[in-house]
Design an enzyme around this catalytic site. Structure first.
Site, mmCIF file in Angstrom:
data_model
loop_
_atom_site.group_PDB
_atom_site.id
_atom_site.type_symbol
_atom_site.label_atom_id
_atom_site.label_comp_id
_atom_site.label_asym_id
_atom_site.label_seq_id
_atom_site.Cartn_x
_atom_site.Cartn_y
_atom_site.Cartn_z
ATOM 1 N N SER A 8 -23.090 -49.494 5.266
ATOM 2 C CA SER A 8 -23.887 -49.783 4.075
ATOM 3 C C SER A 8 -22.962 -49.835 2.875
ATOM 4 C CB SER A 8 -24.938 -48.695 3.868
ATOM 5 O OG SER A 8 -25.551 -48.796 2.593
ATOM 6 N N TYR A 68 -27.197 -39.900 3.689
ATOM 7 C CA TYR A 68 -27.024 -41.310 4.029
ATOM 8 C C TYR A 68 -25.650 -41.810 3.607
ATOM 9 C CZ TYR A 68 -28.276 -46.257 4.603
ATOM 10 O OH TYR A 68 -28.316 -47.559 5.014
#
Length: 255
Positions: free
Chosen positions: A147, A160
Site C-alpha cells: 500500500s 496497517y
C-alpha cells in the site's frame, strides 16, 4: 517489444482473496491474458463461487480453494491442492488483506495481531509454501499487495501502515533470496481505490473529502486501473524487475 511478452498462456496463477474486490479484478485480468487461475477465500462456498464466476466470464479453467492464509498448515495444503489440480504455480499474488482503524492508545492487541497476521504473516507463509514449487520449475512471479501506506502514514492506521511497510521489506528479501532461481518478487502499493475495504472512508463525507484533497487526480481509483501493472508483473515483460515497489496512488505521495 512484442506484446506476446504479456501473454500468460499455460501459466498458473494463485491469488489469495481472489474472489472479491481487487483480488477478483486481478484474477479476471490474468485469466483474460491466458492464465489458469486459482482463487482463495476462507469460505469454501465463496471460493467455489468466485472460481465459477471467473470461468463463466473468461471461459478458462479455474480453481477455488478454501484457506485461512494465516494458518501455516492450511497454506501448505492450499499450495499442494493447487499443484495437484493444476500441475504447477507460476504466479502468486498475495492479495488478502485487512484494516482496523483506531488511535494507537485505543488499539487492542487482538486487532493488532489480526492485521499483522493477515497483511504480513500470511504473505510470508504463502510465499514460503509456493516458492519450493517455483524453485523446482525454475520460474516464478511473486506479487505482494502492499500500500502507499507502507511508505507514508495516516493517523489511526498504526497496524496497517506497519504491516504494509514490513511487506515491502519482505518483498526485497524474497527478491534477493530467490533471484538465482528465476523468481521475481515485487510489491504493488495502491493508494485510495474504491473497494469494500475503503467503503467506511468513502461513506464519511469529511474523511472522503480529506482523501480527495490529497489526490492530485481528485478522485478515487477504479480497481480496473490496477490490472495493467498486475499483468506486467505477472508476465515475461517484467523479467528484469525484482525487489521493486510500485506506487499507484493518483499522485498522493508526489506532494
Amino acid at each position: 517489444m512484442s506484446l506476446d511478452k504479456f501473454k500468460l498462456d499455460g501459466r498458473v496463477a494463485l491469488i489469495t482473496g481472489g474472489c472479491q474486490g481487487l483480488g477478483l479484478v486481478f484474477a479476471q485480468a490474468l485469466s483474460n491474458a491466458g492464465a489458469i487461475v486459482a482463487v482463495t477465500s476462507r469460505d469454501e462456498a465463496k471460493a467455489a463461487e468466485g472460481a465459477q464466476r471467473i470461468r463463466e466470464e473468461t471461459g478458462r479453467q479455474t480453481l477455488g480453494v478454501a484457506v485461512d492464509v494465516t494458518d501455516a498448515g492450511q497454506v501448505r495444503r492450499m499450495a499442494e491442492e493447487t499443484v495437484r489440480a493444476l500441475g504447477r504455480i507460476d504466479i502468486l499474488i498475495n492479495n488478502a488483506g485487512i484494516n482496523v482503524r483506531k488511535p494507537i492508545l485505543d488499539y487492542d492487541e487482538e486487532s493488532w495481531d489480526l492485521v499483522q497476521n493477515t497483511n504480513l504473516k500470511a504473505p510470508f507463509l504463502c510465499a514460503k509454501a509456493v516458492a519450493p514449487y517455483m524453485i523446482k520449475q525454475k520460474y516464478g512471479r511473486i506479487i505482494n499487495m502492499s500500500s502507499m501506506l507502507g511508505t507514508v502514514a495516516l493517523p489511526e492506521r498504526s497496524a496497517y501502515c506497519s504491516s504494509k511497510g514490513g511487506l515491502i521489506q519482505l518483498t526485497k528479501v524474497m527478491a534477493l533470496e530467490w533471484a538465482e532461481h528465476n523468481i521475481t518478487a515485487n510489491a504493488v502499493c495502491p493508494g485510495p481505490f474504491a473497494t469494500d475495504l475503503n467503503k467506511v472512508v468513502m461513506d464519511n463525507p469529511e474523511a472522503n473529502q480529506f482523501f480527495l484533497d490529497h489526490l492530485a487526480i481528485k478522485r478515487w481509483g477504479n480497481p480496473d486501473e490496477l490490472s495493467g501493472i498486475i499483468l506486467y508483473l505477472a508476465s515475461e515483460a517484467s523479467s528484469f524487475m525484482t525487489g521493486s515497489s510500485l506506487t499507484i496512488d493518483g499522485g498522493w505521495t508526489a506532494s
